[in-house]
Design an enzyme around this catalytic site. Structure first.
Site, short mmCIF file in Angstrom:
data_model
loop_
_atom_site.label_atom_id
_atom_site.label_comp_id
_atom_site.label_asym_id
_atom_site.label_seq_id
_atom_site.Cartn_x
_atom_site.Cartn_y
_atom_site.Cartn_z
N THR A 36 5.25 31.82 7.42
CA THR A 36 5.66 32.53 8.63
C THR A 36 6.92 31.95 9.25
O THR A 36 7.34 30.83 8.96
CB THR A 36 4.54 32.50 9.68
OG1 THR A 36 4.32 31.16 10.10
CG2 THR A 36 3.25 33.09 9.14
N ASP A 37 7.49 32.75 10.15
CA ASP A 37 8.62 32.28 10.95
C ASP A 37 8.08 31.65 12.24
O ASP A 37 6.86 31.48 12.40
CB ASP A 37 9.59 33.43 11.23
CG ASP A 37 8.95 34.59 12.00
OD1 ASP A 37 7.87 34.41 12.62
OD2 ASP A 37 9.55 35.68 11.98
N ALA A 38 8.95 31.33 13.16
CA ALA A 38 8.55 30.65 14.40
C ALA A 38 7.61 31.50 15.26
O ALA A 38 6.86 30.96 16.07
CB ALA A 38 9.78 30.26 15.20
N ALA A 39 7.62 32.81 15.06
CA ALA A 39 6.75 33.70 15.84
C ALA A 39 5.41 33.95 15.17
O ALA A 39 4.58 34.71 15.68
CB ALA A 39 7.47 35.04 16.08
N VAL A 99 5.00 35.37 12.22
CA VAL A 99 5.09 36.59 11.41
C VAL A 99 5.57 36.19 10.02
O VAL A 99 6.45 35.34 9.87
CB VAL A 99 6.08 37.59 12.05
CG1 VAL A 99 6.31 38.80 11.16
CG2 VAL A 99 5.56 38.03 13.43
#
Length: 142
Positions: free
Chosen positions: A23-26, A28
């Site tokens: 995932t990314d920082a959010a 997602v």
């Protein structure tokens, strides 16, 4: 390309869980990781047919490479989601095959792709025929 296919006996389904590293920082799933998930599912589909990619490389100097990708990102997958990669062979040629691959969360279609894979002679770096014993097993899945 929203190609939601109906599951059939010709589909290979590979389950996976979304980890933090996907995932990314959010939280997602990073867009390129959908392609990684599809790659893993194709590898496991070959393994289920009795063909290990490392053995094909070592013993026959054969490999499979991505020639083309068309992908639609429909809905985001998130951290800790339980997903399924559904793979179906759309077309089987002498030296290439086209996969339709989808990623689902339960029955919700998140990602859809059409990926063309070529068989290559790793020594010459040129396309070559898919080994006949693998080709016949793949043909049974079309």
């Amino acid at each position: 390309m929203n190609t939601a296919t109906k599951p059939s006996s010709n589909c290979f389904v590979w389950p996976l869980r979304v980890y933090y590293e996907d995932t990314d920082a959010a939280g997602v799933v990073y867009y390129a990781n959908y392609l990684r998930f599809c790659e893993r599912a194709r590898t496991e589909a070959l393994r289920e047919l009795g063909f290990e990619q490392d053995r094909l490389m070592r013993e026959r100097a054969l490999g499979f490479v991505v020639k083309s990708v068309a992908a639609d990102y429909l809905r985001p997958a998130r951290l800790d989601d339980a997903l399924r990669v559904r793979s179906r062979i759309e077309r089987l040629g002498g030296a290439s095959l086209t996969f339709l691959q989808e990623i689902l969360r339960e029955e919700e279609l998140l990602f859809s792709s059409r990926i063309i894979i070529a068989c290559i002679d790793l020594t010459r770096q040129h396309p070559t025929s898919i080994p006949s014993e693998l080709h016949s097993k793949l043909k049974a899945r079309v």
